[in-house]
Write an enzyme that holds these catalytic residues in place. Structure first.
Site, mmCIF file in Angstrom:
data_model
loop_
_atom_site.group_PDB
_atom_site.id
_atom_site.type_symbol
_atom_site.label_atom_id
_atom_site.label_comp_id
_atom_site.label_asym_id
_atom_site.label_seq_id
_atom_site.Cartn_x
_atom_site.Cartn_y
_atom_site.Cartn_z
ATOM 1 N N HIS A 1 0.808 -1.223 0.000
ATOM 2 C CA HIS A 1 0.000 0.000 0.000
ATOM 3 C C HIS A 1 0.840 1.271 0.000
ATOM 4 O O HIS A 1 0.344 2.343 0.353
ATOM 5 C CB HIS A 1 -0.977 -0.030 1.188
ATOM 6 C CG HIS A 1 -1.982 -1.137 1.054
ATOM 7 N ND1 HIS A 1 -2.636 -1.701 2.129
ATOM 8 C CD2 HIS A 1 -2.431 -1.783 -0.047
ATOM 9 C CE1 HIS A 1 -3.452 -2.647 1.679
ATOM 10 N NE2 HIS A 1 -3.341 -2.719 0.378
ATOM 11 N N CYS B 1 4.237 21.949 -3.846
ATOM 12 C CA CYS B 1 5.609 21.922 -4.361
ATOM 13 C C CYS B 1 6.055 23.352 -4.661
ATOM 14 O O CYS B 1 5.219 24.267 -4.791
ATOM 15 C CB CYS B 1 5.610 21.081 -5.633
ATOM 16 S SG CYS B 1 7.189 20.977 -6.473
ATOM 17 N N THR C 1 -3.269 -8.893 10.861
ATOM 18 C CA THR C 1 -4.139 -8.423 9.776
ATOM 19 C C THR C 1 -5.504 -9.105 9.863
ATOM 20 O O THR C 1 -5.582 -10.302 10.156
ATOM 21 C CB THR C 1 -3.506 -8.659 8.385
ATOM 22 O OG1 THR C 1 -4.474 -8.361 7.380
ATOM 23 C CG2 THR C 1 -2.990 -10.076 8.202
HETATM 24 P P1 NAD Z 1 -7.007 -4.162 10.347
HETATM 25 O O1 NAD Z 1 -7.118 -2.965 11.191
HETATM 26 O O2 NAD Z 1 -8.133 -4.495 9.438
HETATM 27 O O3 NAD Z 1 -6.802 -5.440 11.272
HETATM 28 C C1 NAD Z 1 -5.773 -5.466 12.230
HETATM 29 C C2 NAD Z 1 -5.757 -6.870 12.835
HETATM 30 O O4 NAD Z 1 -4.627 -6.946 13.668
HETATM 31 C C3 NAD Z 1 -6.978 -7.201 13.674
HETATM 32 O O5 NAD Z 1 -7.469 -8.472 13.293
HETATM 33 C C4 NAD Z 1 -6.435 -7.225 15.122
HETATM 34 O O6 NAD Z 1 -6.998 -8.261 15.890
HETATM 35 C C5 NAD Z 1 -4.989 -7.538 14.904
HETATM 36 N N1 NAD Z 1 -4.091 -6.935 15.897
HETATM 37 C C6 NAD Z 1 -4.073 -5.666 16.374
HETATM 38 N N2 NAD Z 1 -3.027 -5.498 17.205
HETATM 39 C C7 NAD Z 1 -2.395 -6.702 17.277
HETATM 40 C C8 NAD Z 1 -1.245 -7.172 17.953
HETATM 41 N N3 NAD Z 1 -0.523 -6.394 18.758
HETATM 42 N N4 NAD Z 1 -0.887 -8.465 17.772
HETATM 43 C C9 NAD Z 1 -1.598 -9.301 16.967
HETATM 44 N N5 NAD Z 1 -2.692 -8.915 16.297
HETATM 45 C C10 NAD Z 1 -3.070 -7.610 16.436
HETATM 46 O O7 NAD Z 1 -5.624 -4.086 9.559
HETATM 47 P P2 NAD Z 1 -5.214 -4.622 8.110
HETATM 48 O O8 NAD Z 1 -5.734 -5.989 7.891
HETATM 49 O O9 NAD Z 1 -3.762 -4.364 7.971
HETATM 50 O O10 NAD Z 1 -5.992 -3.663 7.099
HETATM 51 C C11 NAD Z 1 -6.023 -2.280 7.318
HETATM 52 C C12 NAD Z 1 -5.449 -1.418 6.221
HETATM 53 O O11 NAD Z 1 -5.099 -0.215 6.853
HETATM 54 C C13 NAD Z 1 -4.196 -1.899 5.594
HETATM 55 O O12 NAD Z 1 -4.426 -1.868 4.245
HETATM 56 C C14 NAD Z 1 -3.105 -0.883 5.952
HETATM 57 O O13 NAD Z 1 -2.568 -0.338 4.768
HETATM 58 C C15 NAD Z 1 -3.805 0.257 6.600
HETATM 59 N N6 NAD Z 1 -3.250 0.716 7.888
HETATM 60 C C16 NAD Z 1 -1.906 0.821 8.046
HETATM 61 C C17 NAD Z 1 -1.388 1.242 9.251
HETATM 62 C C18 NAD Z 1 0.119 1.326 9.402
HETATM 63 O O14 NAD Z 1 0.824 1.561 8.418
HETATM 64 N N7 NAD Z 1 0.644 1.123 10.609
HETATM 65 C C19 NAD Z 1 -2.228 1.550 10.319
HETATM 66 C C20 NAD Z 1 -3.609 1.457 10.123
HETATM 67 C C21 NAD Z 1 -4.098 1.035 8.892
#
Ligand code: NAD
Length: 237
Positions: free
Chosen positions: A118, A147, A187
């Site tokens: 992403h 810019c 995820t």
């Molecule tokens: P999601 O929010 O849909 O799901 C996160 C999952 O991680 C949940 O099932 C939850 O139970 C689990 N989780 C949370 N903390 C945890 C931990 N400490 N240990 C184990 N499991 C844990 O996230 P997704 O599936 O990545 O989809 C969300 C989208 O949002 C992605 O496409 C991503 O690009 C974006 N996103 C990115 C960030 C980042 O870059 N840090 C943050 C938020 C969202």
């Protein structure tokens, strides 16, 4: 003998780590779908709409207000999960990281082969002349970042409604197809097409580390419902 993560790691030579927002929650960055995730916080417009290509074009001021407030955690540091994954690569056991995250924390931990499905908050380009800018430039800009040529600076993150980068997808799929072990972690496996990538895995061990249940639980050789940093930190010393 009971199948453990330690045993799987010790037997594996070509691990791929496939992660999502849950990998960075232990660094203090909220995910989207957990109890305290961004989707449970109240906004006039949903984050999915606000982070869409259409909204970026039609409401750049509101897009950047949300983006700067919620998507640019430049203070965050890699946690035990990022460090453990980097160590596996250093030991020659890990082929690559395939991540849905945009925060750059795997690279900050030392990982070299990272497929960012992403995109990344750390790459930003002027939509008119292509000049590159840092995440700090975006954060400190007043309102919509511009810019020196006057064009709008767009973060290289894949917004809802935009396609994934072809080369990144190709590299990620090739890597997962070559893996002997796939560790899926942090995820919800609900964001497509990224979530579908795990289906190209043909190796020996499919492992899932996630706090909540996912649609993949039934298909895995090992499922650990726990915190990815704690679990990986204990398994990779
Ligand atoms: P999601 O929010 O849909 O799901 C996160 C999952 O991680 C949940 O099932 C939850 O139970 C689990 N989780 C949370 N903390 C945890 C931990 N400490 N240990 C184990 N499991 C844990 O996230 P997704 O599936 O990545 O989809 C969300 C989208 O949002 C992605 O496409 C991503 O690009 C974006 N996103 C990115 C960030 C980042 O870059 N840090 C943050 C938020 C969202």
């Amino acid at each position: 003998m009971e199948l453990t993560l330690e045993k799987i790691i010790s037997e594996s030579e070509r691990i791929v780590f496939f992660g999502g927002a849950g990998v960075s929650t232990e660094s203090g960055i909220p995910d989207f779908r957990s109890e305290d995730g961004l989707y449970r916080q109240k906004y006039d417009v949903s984050p999915e709409v606000m982070l869409s290509a259409d909204y970026f074009r039609s409401h750049p001021e509101k897009f950047f207000a949300f983006y700067k407030d919620k998507m640019l955690p430049l203070w965050a540091k890699p946690n035990t999960a990022h460090l453990a994954v980097a160590k596996l690569e250093e030991e020659g056991k890990l082929l690559s990281v395939v991540t849905q995250n945009i925060d750059g924390l795997h690279q900050a931990a030392g990982s070299k082969r990272v497929y960012e499905l992403h995109g990344s908050i750390h790459r930003n380009h002027c939509m008119r002349c292509g000049k590159a800018y840092s995440a700090e430039d975006i954060l400190k800009a007043d309102g919509v970042p511009r810019c020196s040529c006057g064009g709008i600076i767009k973060p290289d993150v894949v917004l809802y409604g935009e396609p994934l980068d072809g080369e990144t997808v190709e590299g990620a799929i090739e890597s997962i197809a070559r893996a002997d072990t796939l560790i899926v972690a942090g995820t919800s496996l609900t964001v497509y097409p990224a979530a579908g990538f795990v289906n190209v895995f043909r190796g020996k061990y499919l492992v899932l580390i996630n706090r909540d249940r996912t649609p993949l639980d039934e298909k895995c050789d090992l499922v650990i419902h726990g915190k990815v940093g704690e679990v990986l930190g204990a398994a990779v010393r």
